[in-house]
Design a protein around this motif. Structure first.
Motif, PDB file in Angstrom:
ATOM      1  N   PHE A 278       0.836  -1.205   0.000  1.00  9.53           N
ATOM      2  CA  PHE A 278       0.000   0.000   0.000  1.00  9.53           C
ATOM      3  C   PHE A 278       0.868   1.251   0.000  1.00  9.53           C
ATOM      4  N   ARG A 279       1.907   1.220   0.809  1.00 13.96           N
ATOM      5  CA  ARG A 279       2.792   2.368   0.924  1.00 13.96           C
ATOM      6  C   ARG A 279       3.481   2.650  -0.414  1.00 13.96           C
ATOM      7  N   ALA A 280       4.063   1.595  -1.010  1.00 15.20           N
ATOM      8  CA  ALA A 280       4.764   1.782  -2.283  1.00 15.20           C
ATOM      9  C   ALA A 280       3.788   2.258  -3.356  1.00 15.20           C
ATOM     10  N   GLY A 281       2.620   1.591  -3.422  1.00 14.88           N
ATOM     11  CA  GLY A 281       1.650   1.930  -4.460  1.00 14.88           C
ATOM     12  C   GLY A 281       1.089   3.328  -4.325  1.00 14.88           C
ATOM     13  N   SER A 282       1.176   3.921  -3.107  1.00 12.95           N
ATOM     14  CA  SER A 282       0.612   5.246  -2.882  1.00 12.95           C
ATOM     15  C   SER A 282       1.659   6.343  -3.013  1.00 12.95           C
ATOM     16  N   THR A 283       2.903   5.958  -3.310  1.00  8.71           N
ATOM     17  CA  THR A 283       3.982   6.941  -3.345  1.00  8.71           C
ATOM     18  C   THR A 283       4.303   7.317  -4.793  1.00  8.71           C
ATOM     19  N   ARG A 284       4.441   8.601  -5.040  1.00 12.15           N
ATOM     20  CA  ARG A 284       4.787   9.079  -6.378  1.00 12.15           C
ATOM     21  C   ARG A 284       5.869  10.140  -6.267  1.00 12.15           C
ATOM     22  N   LEU A 285       6.688  10.192  -7.302  1.00 16.69           N
ATOM     23  CA  LEU A 285       7.627  11.307  -7.439  1.00 16.69           C
ATOM     24  C   LEU A 285       7.405  11.851  -8.845  1.00 16.69           C
ATOM     25  N   GLY A 286       6.638  12.921  -8.926  1.00 16.64           N
ATOM     26  CA  GLY A 286       6.277  13.436 -10.246  1.00 16.64           C
ATOM     27  C   GLY A 286       5.534  12.361 -11.011  1.00 16.64           C
ATOM     28  N   GLU A 287       6.032  12.011 -12.194  1.00 12.96           N
ATOM     29  CA  GLU A 287       5.365  11.003 -13.023  1.00 12.96           C
ATOM     30  C   GLU A 287       5.816   9.593 -12.655  1.00 12.96           C
ATOM     31  N   ILE A 288       6.770   9.492 -11.732  1.00 15.07           N
ATOM     32  CA  ILE A 288       7.271   8.169 -11.375  1.00 15.07           C
ATOM     33  C   ILE A 288       6.417   7.566 -10.268  1.00 15.07           C
ATOM     34  N   GLY A 289       5.926   6.349 -10.533  1.00 15.10           N
ATOM     35  CA  GLY A 289       5.138   5.665  -9.527  1.00 15.10           C
ATOM     36  C   GLY A 289       5.921   4.491  -8.956  1.00 15.10           C
ATOM     37  N   PHE A 290       5.674   4.171  -7.685  1.00 16.80           N
ATOM     38  CA  PHE A 290       6.342   3.044  -7.044  1.00 16.80           C
ATOM     39  C   PHE A 290       5.327   1.929  -6.871  1.00 16.80           C
ATOM     40  N   SER A 291       5.824   0.704  -6.777  1.00 15.02           N
ATOM     41  CA  SER A 291       4.922  -0.403  -6.467  1.00 15.02           C
ATOM     42  C   SER A 291       5.742  -1.573  -5.927  1.00 15.02           C
ATOM     43  N   ALA A 292       5.046  -2.480  -5.262  1.00 15.92           N
ATOM     44  CA  ALA A 292       5.702  -3.691  -4.748  1.00 15.92           C
ATOM     45  C   ALA A 292       4.734  -4.844  -4.918  1.00 15.92           C
ATOM     46  N   PRO A 293       4.389  -5.186  -6.169  1.00 20.75           N
ATOM     47  CA  PRO A 293       3.275  -6.116  -6.407  1.00 20.75           C
ATOM     48  C   PRO A 293       3.538  -7.536  -5.931  1.00 20.75           C
ATOM     49  N   GLU A 294       4.800  -7.942  -5.850  1.00 26.19           N
ATOM     50  CA  GLU A 294       5.097  -9.346  -5.537  1.00 26.19           C
ATOM     51  C   GLU A 294       5.230  -9.618  -4.044  1.00 26.19           C
ATOM     52  N   LEU A 295       5.164  -8.546  -3.255  1.00 28.07           N
ATOM     53  CA  LEU A 295       5.431  -8.694  -1.826  1.00 28.07           C
ATOM     54  C   LEU A 295       4.255  -9.374  -1.133  1.00 28.07           C
ATOM     55  N   ASN A 296       4.550 -10.349  -0.277  1.00 26.81           N
ATOM     56  CA  ASN A 296       3.485 -10.913   0.560  1.00 26.81           C
ATOM     57  C   ASN A 296       4.028 -11.325   1.923  1.00 26.81           C
ATOM     58  N   GLY A 297       3.110 -11.725   2.787  1.00 25.76           N
ATOM     59  CA  GLY A 297       3.453 -12.023   4.165  1.00 25.76           C
ATOM     60  C   GLY A 297       4.462 -13.152   4.304  1.00 25.76           C
ATOM     61  N   TRP A 298       4.339 -14.172   3.451  1.00 24.32           N
ATOM     62  CA  TRP A 298       5.260 -15.303   3.538  1.00 24.32           C
ATOM     63  C   TRP A 298       6.688 -14.859   3.255  1.00 24.32           C
ATOM     64  N   LYS A 299       6.838 -14.047   2.194  1.00 20.77           N
ATOM     65  CA  LYS A 299       8.180 -13.595   1.824  1.00 20.77           C
ATOM     66  C   LYS A 299       8.772 -12.718   2.934  1.00 20.77           C
ATOM     67  N   LEU A 300       7.924 -11.861   3.488  1.00 21.02           N
ATOM     68  CA  LEU A 300       8.397 -10.982   4.562  1.00 21.02           C
ATOM     69  C   LEU A 300       8.810 -11.814   5.775  1.00 21.02           C
ATOM     70  N   PHE A 301       8.001 -12.840   6.065  1.00 26.77           N
ATOM     71  CA  PHE A 301       8.320 -13.727   7.178  1.00 26.77           C
ATOM     72  C   PHE A 301       9.647 -14.445   6.920  1.00 26.77           C
ATOM     73  N   GLY A 302       9.827 -14.908   5.685  1.00 25.51           N
ATOM     74  CA  GLY A 302      11.075 -15.582   5.322  1.00 25.51           C
ATOM     75  C   GLY A 302      12.273 -14.681   5.556  1.00 25.51           C
ATOM     76  N   LEU A 303      12.145 -13.412   5.164  1.00 27.70           N
ATOM     77  CA  LEU A 303      13.241 -12.459   5.344  1.00 27.70           C
ATOM     78  C   LEU A 303      13.559 -12.253   6.821  1.00 27.70           C
ATOM     79  N   MET A 304      12.505 -11.914   7.593  1.00 29.94           N
ATOM     80  CA  MET A 304      12.714 -11.542   8.995  1.00 29.94           C
ATOM     81  C   MET A 304      13.147 -12.744   9.825  1.00 29.94           C
ATOM     82  N   ALA A 305      12.444 -13.870   9.668  1.00 28.17           N
ATOM     83  CA  ALA A 305      12.772 -15.053  10.463  1.00 28.17           C
ATOM     84  C   ALA A 305      14.174 -15.539  10.096  1.00 28.17           C
TER      85      ALA A 305
END
Lengths: 367, 361
Positions: A278-305
């Motif tokens: 949500f944060r990435a998708g809501s952030t813009r710099l001029g015409e540049i948009g950000f996104s993180a479409p592939e991110l999910n809870g499992w991947k985040l858990f894998g990283l942190m754990a």
């Protein structure tokens, strides 16, 4: 002449100020071996100097991480110095230490337990406020020392205002049993983002807290339903079968807090991934948009754990590996798309002269 | 030799593809403006990246533009021409200077604390008004006593009062103090700021005869007379101030240093209180050998506790103190005018009652 060339950026047509379009490649390529060398050299020097080297250590580490991160092959640059961090720390000490000594002296002078408790409550609140102030002030310093293509980032906004938003959010979150959390996170993110600039170009935050709240509420209510359901089922079982004497039943009963804890942790990773998207998708710099479409809870858990286990089993000696994983994770998952006219972005003002004193005092570590 | 490079002018994030070449004066950048720009060698600054990456340069006079050269041969030639531009050049010397500077700074700070604090503590403690010291002392005493019972069996309390009166008569100037016995098996006694003397019942049980207790009490009152409690508090605050300011709040090194410096100074205070105790006992006509005897027995019990630990303890090595006490106690001629011939500190009956002060009636 020998033509050895290091990681050259994508070739572009000749010419000066043209616009760049399409998807941009955000990459992290810092070599792991070099980071280990920096890490152990820093560790040794920090121990030898009884901790004083830590400001220079942090600076070297950041120089490495920043210059290992690139957009379209052009790396970021960290321009801060150890001296700035050291003086920032001394400055914060000169203000904070007398403050805390005075509070402790006050506790000693005031008669009665109530006064003593009052003093420690004030002290706790003060620490909480200063932690938020310190976090944001450190962010301002860090951004002002981050450049890309020679243009500085700039974080505006008052650290005290940030602390006020955080404190209000914290209070409302407690009062609403956690239902306010997405609003708090969104307002803090909005404050950070809308006060952030690349050179003269401000970032925009277009997200609505309600959008993320709806997703949060589903998770929140499922935890509540789980808790209530488990209790009801156990109570029902106990009633109809008079099982309370059986050891298996009491064992099952003691499992309830564990099940609830696992559920909350799972939900929280799921939500944090949603929020990052949500944060990435809501952030813009001029015409540049950000996104993180592939991110999910499992991947985040894998990283942190994974990072947690790495650090725990190696007693911290594999911290560089955890850092590499974190950097690769976030650069891989963040996407930038859109065109921007560099000619319409100007240089930012110079940031604060010294930095991160408060955050250093409270040992807030933000990489 | 012309090499491709990227030039950022520091005004906009535009990327300018340029070519660079080494001249006698410096680096010549062609392709940005109509006339080539020259960055002189003395003006060039290399930006460190801590890893093998493209060579990135800026200027000393204006640190906003960036020149990025990907060709390693160009980098090698530049560093060959100007070795001091290599980020690795002189790095170990700079690091060594930083380490030496840090250690010198720490050394200087420790020296200032070691010698400066005792000089500071006395006058600052003297500045604290009596009422404030009283209030602080009450707090500290309350903290020490905690939930423990204060022993006050009537006969024992009367005996304790007689003993403190004897000691009072040995003071050469008024010192306000009170003595409380607290139920606690530890063999210890202490004096808080404001003159609250707390004796643990363990010490009372361990003492062989009233002279030993009188010696300990005189020692604690010596602390009170010198305002050691307030001075220790001032030192504590000054120390936590400096050490926290220097190390931040998360460094175990700081608290270790604090303990060390505190102990060093309390060792001086102990000796000072010992000498004052001898004077008090002498003037009150109480046999002064009790104090030395008590410590001597404590030391025997202490046995072979590591010499290092003893050195670190709040009390100076007991053997040293005993020697000093024994050397000083038999005075050839009573110094003060009201000095009396020694007589027992308490009658046998009173001593029995005092020992039973913690027994409830």
């Amino acid at each position: 002449m020998q033509a050895t060339v290091l990681a050259e950026p994508d070739p572009q047509p000749a010419g000066g100020n043209r616009t760049t379009s399409g998807a941009h490649a955000l990459r992290y390529t810092g070599p792991t071996g070099t980071l280990f060398a920096i890490f152990f050299k820093n560790l040794a020097l920090t121990i030898i100097t009884l901790g004083i080297y830590r400001f220079w250590a942090k600076t070297r580490e950041r120089r490495f991480l920043w210059s290992g991160t690139s957009i379209d092959g052009e790396p970021f640059e960290y321009t801060g110095t150890g001296k700035e961090l050291f003086f920032g720390f001394l400055k914060a000490m000169l203000i904070l230490v007398p403050l805390f000594v005075a509070i402790e002296l006050l506790a000693l002078l005031l008669p009665g337990d109530v006064a003593a408790h009052g003093v420690s409550a004030i002290q706790g609140l003060l620490v909480l406020i200063l932690v938020f102030v310190g976090t944001f002030a450190a962010r301002r310093y860090r951004m002002s020392r981050t450049t890309w293509r020679g243009i500085r980032m700039q974080q505006d906004g008052s650290p005290w205002r940030y602390a006020a938003i955080a404190l209000k959010g914290l209070f409302l979150s407690i009062v609403t049993l956690g239902l306010y959390v997405p609003f708090m996170q969104t307002s803090l993110t909005r404050f950070e983002t809308e006060n952030l600039r690349f050179g003269s170009k401000p970032f925009l935050f277009t997200g609505s807290a309600w959008a993320i709240w709806k997703q949060y509420f589903v998770l929140w209510i499922s935890v509540v339903v789980l808790v209530v359901g488990l209790i009801a089922v156990m109570a029902g079982l106990q009633e109809s079968f008079e099982l309370s004497d059986m050891p298996a039943f009491s064992a099952g009963l003691s499992l309830i807090p564990l099940i609830v804890l696992i559920a909350i942790i799972a939900m929280s990773f799921h939500y944090q991934a949603r929020f990052a998207r949500f944060r990435a998708g809501s952030t813009r710099l001029g015409e540049i948009g950000f996104s993180a479409p592939e991110l999910n809870g499992w991947k985040l858990f894998g990283l942190m754990a994974g990072n947690y286990v790495l650090k725990l089993l190696s007693l911290g000696l594999l911290t560089p590996l955890a850092m590499q994983r974190t950097m690769r994770f976030w650069t891989r998952h963040t996407q930038l798309e859109g065109q921007i006219d560099p000619a319409r972005i100007a240089q930012a003002e110079r940031g604060p002269g010294t930095g991160e004193g408060l955050a250093g005092f409270f040992d807030i570590d933000m990489g | 030799m012309n090499v491709p490079a990227i030039y950022n002018d520091g005004r906009t994030p535009a990327r300018h593809d340029v070519t660079v070449a080494l001249s006698a004066q410096g680096i010549v950048i062609s392709g940005y403006s109509i006339e080539p720009i020259t960055w002189t060698f003395d003006d060039i600054q290399v930006i460190g990246s801590e890893q093998r990456s493209a060579l990135r340069l800026t200027r000393r006079a204006d640190d906003e533009p960036r020149l990025t050269v990907f060709d390693t041969a160009f980098r090698d030639m530049l560093f060959q021409r100007r070795p001091e531009l290599n980020p690795g050049h002189g790095r170990s010397r700079r690091t060594l200077a930083l380490v030496a500077g840090s250690l010198a700074g720490i050394g200087a700070l420790v020296a200032v604390l070691w010698f400066g604090l005792p000089l500071l503590a006395k006058p600052v403690a003297a500045l604290v008004p009596d009422s404030m010291e009283q209030r602080i002392g009450e707090k500290v005493a309350g903290f020490v006593i905690g939930d423990a019972r204060i022993c006050d069996a009537a006969a024992g309390a009367r005996a304790l009062e007689r003993l403190t009166d004897r000691i009072w008569s040995g003071l050469d100037r008024p010192v306000s103090f009170d003595v409380r016995v607290v139920e606690n098996p530890m063999i210890n006694a202490m004096a808080t700021p404001g003159g609250h003397v707390i004796v643990f019942s363990g010490l009372l049980q361990n003492a062989e005869g009233p002279e030993e207790l009188a010696g300990v009490l005189a020692h604690e009152i010596g602390h009170v007379a010198h305002r050691h409690g307030m001075q220790a508090l001032v030192r504590h605050f000054a120390l936590s101030f400096v050490i926290t300011a220097f190390t931040g709040n998360d460094w175990g090194v700081g608290s270790a240093a604090q303990l060390l410096i505190q102990f060093a100074h309390s060792r001086e205070a102990e000796s000072e209180a010992d000498m004052t105790a001898l004077e008090i006992l002498d003037r009150a006509g109480i046999p002064p050998a009790g104090l030395a005897a008590f410590f001597a027995r404590l030391e025997k019990d202490e046995g072979d506790a590591g010499a290092f630990l003893r050195y670190m303890s709040t009390h100076p090595p007991t053997a040293e103190r005993i020697a000093a006490l024994q050397a000083n106690s038999p005075r050839p001629a009573p110094a003060a005018r009201n000095a009396r011939a020694p007589e027992p500190a308490l009658s046998a009956g009173d001593w029995t009652s005092l020992k039973a002060i913690c027994k409830s009636e």
